[in-house]
Design an enzyme around this catalytic site. Structure first.
Site, PDB file in Angstrom:
ATOM      1  N   GLN A 221      -2.855 -12.409   7.366  1.00  0.00           N
ATOM      2  CA  GLN A 221      -3.066 -12.049   5.956  1.00  0.00           C
ATOM      3  C   GLN A 221      -2.430 -13.125   5.051  1.00  0.00           C
ATOM      4  O   GLN A 221      -3.025 -13.549   4.062  1.00  0.00           O
ATOM      5  CB  GLN A 221      -2.443 -10.687   5.687  1.00  0.00           C
ATOM      6  CG  GLN A 221      -2.359 -10.322   4.223  1.00  0.00           C
ATOM      7  CD  GLN A 221      -1.911  -8.888   4.045  1.00  0.00           C
ATOM      8  OE1 GLN A 221      -2.696  -7.974   4.238  1.00  0.00           O
ATOM      9  NE2 GLN A 221      -0.660  -8.677   3.692  1.00  0.00           N
TER      10      GLN A 221
ATOM     11  N   SER B 117       6.517  -0.671  10.369  1.00  0.00           N
ATOM     12  CA  SER B 117       5.155  -0.513   9.861  1.00  0.00           C
ATOM     13  C   SER B 117       4.965   0.937   9.444  1.00  0.00           C
ATOM     14  O   SER B 117       5.530   1.847  10.060  1.00  0.00           O
ATOM     15  CB  SER B 117       4.158  -0.851  10.978  1.00  0.00           C
ATOM     16  OG  SER B 117       2.884  -0.373  10.640  1.00  0.00           O
ATOM     17  N   SER B 118       4.162   1.130   8.428  1.00  0.00           N
ATOM     18  CA  SER B 118       3.851   2.493   7.975  1.00  0.00           C
ATOM     19  C   SER B 118       3.138   3.282   9.071  1.00  0.00           C
ATOM     20  O   SER B 118       3.101   4.502   9.047  1.00  0.00           O
ATOM     21  CB  SER B 118       2.959   2.434   6.737  1.00  0.00           C
ATOM     22  OG  SER B 118       3.446   1.469   5.843  1.00  0.00           O
TER      23      SER B 118
ATOM     24  N   MET C  23       0.841  -1.203   0.000  1.00  0.00           N
ATOM     25  CA  MET C  23       0.000   0.000   0.000  1.00  0.00           C
ATOM     26  C   MET C  23       0.880   1.259   0.000  1.00  0.00           C
ATOM     27  O   MET C  23       0.423   2.339   0.376  1.00  0.00           O
ATOM     28  CB  MET C  23      -0.930   0.000   1.209  1.00  0.00           C
ATOM     29  CG  MET C  23      -1.920  -1.177   1.136  1.00  0.00           C
ATOM     30  SD  MET C  23      -3.406  -0.922   2.086  1.00  0.00           S
ATOM     31  CE  MET C  23      -2.733  -0.843   3.720  1.00  0.00           C
ATOM     32  N   GLY C  24       2.144   1.092  -0.377  1.00  0.00           N
ATOM     33  CA  GLY C  24       3.027   2.263  -0.440  1.00  0.00           C
ATOM     34  C   GLY C  24       3.520   2.674   0.926  1.00  0.00           C
ATOM     35  O   GLY C  24       3.511   1.885   1.867  1.00  0.00           O
TER      36      GLY C  24
ATOM     37  N   GLY D   3      10.933  -2.853   5.528  1.00  0.00           N
ATOM     38  CA  GLY D   3      10.156  -4.102   5.524  1.00  0.00           C
ATOM     39  C   GLY D   3       9.733  -4.427   4.104  1.00  0.00           C
ATOM     40  O   GLY D   3       9.832  -5.575   3.656  1.00  0.00           O
ATOM     41  N   HIS D   4       9.270  -3.396   3.378  1.00  0.00           N
ATOM     42  CA  HIS D   4       8.850  -3.621   1.985  1.00  0.00           C
ATOM     43  C   HIS D   4      10.046  -3.910   1.081  1.00  0.00           C
ATOM     44  O   HIS D   4       9.997  -4.805   0.242  1.00  0.00           O
ATOM     45  CB  HIS D   4       8.137  -2.370   1.442  1.00  0.00           C
ATOM     46  CG  HIS D   4       6.881  -2.005   2.180  1.00  0.00           C
ATOM     47  ND1 HIS D   4       6.780  -0.890   2.970  1.00  0.00           N
ATOM     48  CD2 HIS D   4       5.671  -2.592   2.224  1.00  0.00           C
ATOM     49  CE1 HIS D   4       5.565  -0.810   3.481  1.00  0.00           C
ATOM     50  NE2 HIS D   4       4.869  -1.827   3.045  1.00  0.00           N
TER      51      HIS D   4
ATOM     52  N   GLY E 153       4.736 -10.425   3.669  1.00  0.00           N
ATOM     53  CA  GLY E 153       5.538 -10.404   4.893  1.00  0.00           C
ATOM     54  C   GLY E 153       4.914 -11.213   6.019  1.00  0.00           C
ATOM     55  O   GLY E 153       3.686 -11.245   6.168  1.00  0.00           O
TER      56      GLY E 153
HETATM   57  P1  AMP Z   1       1.439  -3.004   3.461  1.00  0.00           P
HETATM   58  O1  AMP Z   1       1.987  -1.961   2.553  1.00  0.00           O
HETATM   59  O2  AMP Z   1       1.445  -2.659   4.903  1.00  0.00           O
HETATM   60  O3  AMP Z   1       0.117  -3.565   2.972  1.00  0.00           O
HETATM   61  O4  AMP Z   1       2.455  -4.223   3.350  1.00  0.00           O
HETATM   62  C1  AMP Z   1       2.814  -4.771   2.120  1.00  0.00           C
HETATM   63  C2  AMP Z   1       3.588  -6.037   2.361  1.00  0.00           C
HETATM   64  O5  AMP Z   1       4.746  -5.735   3.113  1.00  0.00           O
HETATM   65  C3  AMP Z   1       2.799  -7.091   3.147  1.00  0.00           C
HETATM   66  O6  AMP Z   1       3.054  -8.370   2.612  1.00  0.00           O
HETATM   67  C4  AMP Z   1       3.351  -6.933   4.533  1.00  0.00           C
HETATM   68  O7  AMP Z   1       3.252  -8.113   5.315  1.00  0.00           O
HETATM   69  C5  AMP Z   1       4.798  -6.610   4.228  1.00  0.00           C
HETATM   70  N1  AMP Z   1       5.435  -5.939   5.364  1.00  0.00           N
HETATM   71  C6  AMP Z   1       5.009  -4.825   6.016  1.00  0.00           C
HETATM   72  N2  AMP Z   1       5.820  -4.533   7.042  1.00  0.00           N
HETATM   73  C7  AMP Z   1       6.798  -5.478   7.032  1.00  0.00           C
HETATM   74  C8  AMP Z   1       7.937  -5.736   7.852  1.00  0.00           C
HETATM   75  N3  AMP Z   1       8.246  -4.956   8.882  1.00  0.00           N
HETATM   76  N4  AMP Z   1       8.707  -6.802   7.543  1.00  0.00           N
HETATM   77  C9  AMP Z   1       8.419  -7.621   6.496  1.00  0.00           C
HETATM   78  N5  AMP Z   1       7.347  -7.427   5.678  1.00  0.00           N
HETATM   79  C10 AMP Z   1       6.556  -6.379   5.960  1.00  0.00           C
END
Ligand code: AMP
Length: 279
Positions: A153, A185-186, A30-31, A36-37, A147
């Site tokens: 999820q 985390s964002s 989601m940007g 992590g991303h 992740g």
């Molecule tokens: P999001 O943008 O929050 O929807 O996350 C996009 C992807 O990045 C998802 O598969 C999340 O599980 C992964 N993700 C987010 N934060 C982390 C993190 N700290 N470590 C590893 N993967 C992450």
């Protein structure tokens, strides 16, 4: 990096890669990208010739309009990070392109979406499953990377991909953490300075439970108590600390290797989740 805006562009681009004998990995996001991303993009490159990242803040998965409105947008710096990690394509449709005015379909994975995050965030996982089904069906990647940070999820997407016979390999990438253990985390940017300090207690609690497990303790009540004690000394409101089976996500009373400790807390009005797979 080429930016794709429509599902047709995405499909044609992936088809062209296939014609050239290239395999394709997809990394949905989601940007508001962080390390992590970017770790997911690097892992994606280990599994395929070409990486397609997606950025789409999916309104269907926010059951709280304020949370959606507050979701950070930083497209320019996201593009820089994607380029630094050699991502070949970015699929970034807008809401109208993703969900036309006649959009009427919802993908619902029963059972495992009713518990944990699902009980606190009704409809959240149908929103996730619907958007991921659309991304995977337009992109048809060989591999998709998600992740461990969002363990439930991953379990939901794995169930959906199996149930819908999607020929896609799913890879769960390890959680990337800040220097003090807080899962990146964002949402972390919304924490006040003091809340940010207190948030480290979540991963400290998970680590303490892992240490106990390593000494032979299997009683989940005791392991949960350890996590709750670590978090409880802060202002954090605990939504849940549970130990579940990694596939059914059902609570268990005796932990085994591979069982998952899942945690959700609310700190300073910000909902944070984390988990640990017992080894
Ligand atoms: P999001 O943008 O929050 O929807 O996350 C996009 C992807 O990045 C998802 O598969 C999340 O599980 C992964 N993700 C987010 N934060 C982390 C993190 N700290 N470590 C590893 N993967 C992450």
């Amino acid at each position: 990096m080429r930016i794709l805006r429509t599902p047709q562009e995405l499909s044609q681009t992936v088809d062209a890669c296939r014609v050239h004998g290239q395999s394709v990995a997809m990394v949905p996001t989601m940007g508001a990208l962080h390390q992590g991303h970017t770790s997911l993009f690097d892992i994606a490159h280990e599994h395929a010739d070409v990486v397609v990242a997606t950025i789409f803040v999916n309104p269907l998965q926010f059951n709280n309009a304020t949370d959606f409105d507050k979701y950070p947008l930083q497209f320019d710096s996201d593009i820089q990070m994607l380029e630094q990690h050699n991502v070949e394509f970015l699929y970034a449709p807008n809401v109208e392109t993703m969900y036309g005015s006649q959009f009427s379909t919802s993908v619902h994975v029963a059972g495992i979406t009713d518990v944990l995050e699902g009980s606190s965030r009704p409809g959240h996982f149908s929103g996730v499953a619907t958007v991921v089904a659309k991304l995977l069906s337009a992109g048809r990647p060989d591999v998709a990377i998600f992740g461990q940070k969002d363990f439930q999820q991953f379990a939901v997407i794995k169930r959906m991909v199996a149930d819908l016979d999607m020929p896609i390999e799913l890879i769960m990438a390890p959680t990337v953490r800040e220097f003090d253990g807080l899962a990146m985390s964002s949402r972390n940017v919304r924490l006040s300075e003091s809340a940010r300090t207190e948030a480290a207690a979540i991963s400290q609690g998970l680590d303490a439970a892992q240490e106990q497990f390593a000494t032979g303790i299997r009683d989940t009540t005791q392991l949960i108590q350890t996590v709750e004690t670590a978090i409880g000394s802060t202002d954090t409101e605990i939504d849940y600390v549970k130990i579940v089976d990694s596939v059914s996500l059902k609570e268990i009373s005796v932990a085994i290797h591979g069982s998952v400790i899942v945690v959700a807390v609310i700190l300073d009005g910000v909902r944070l989740i984390d988990n640990h797979i017992l080894v």
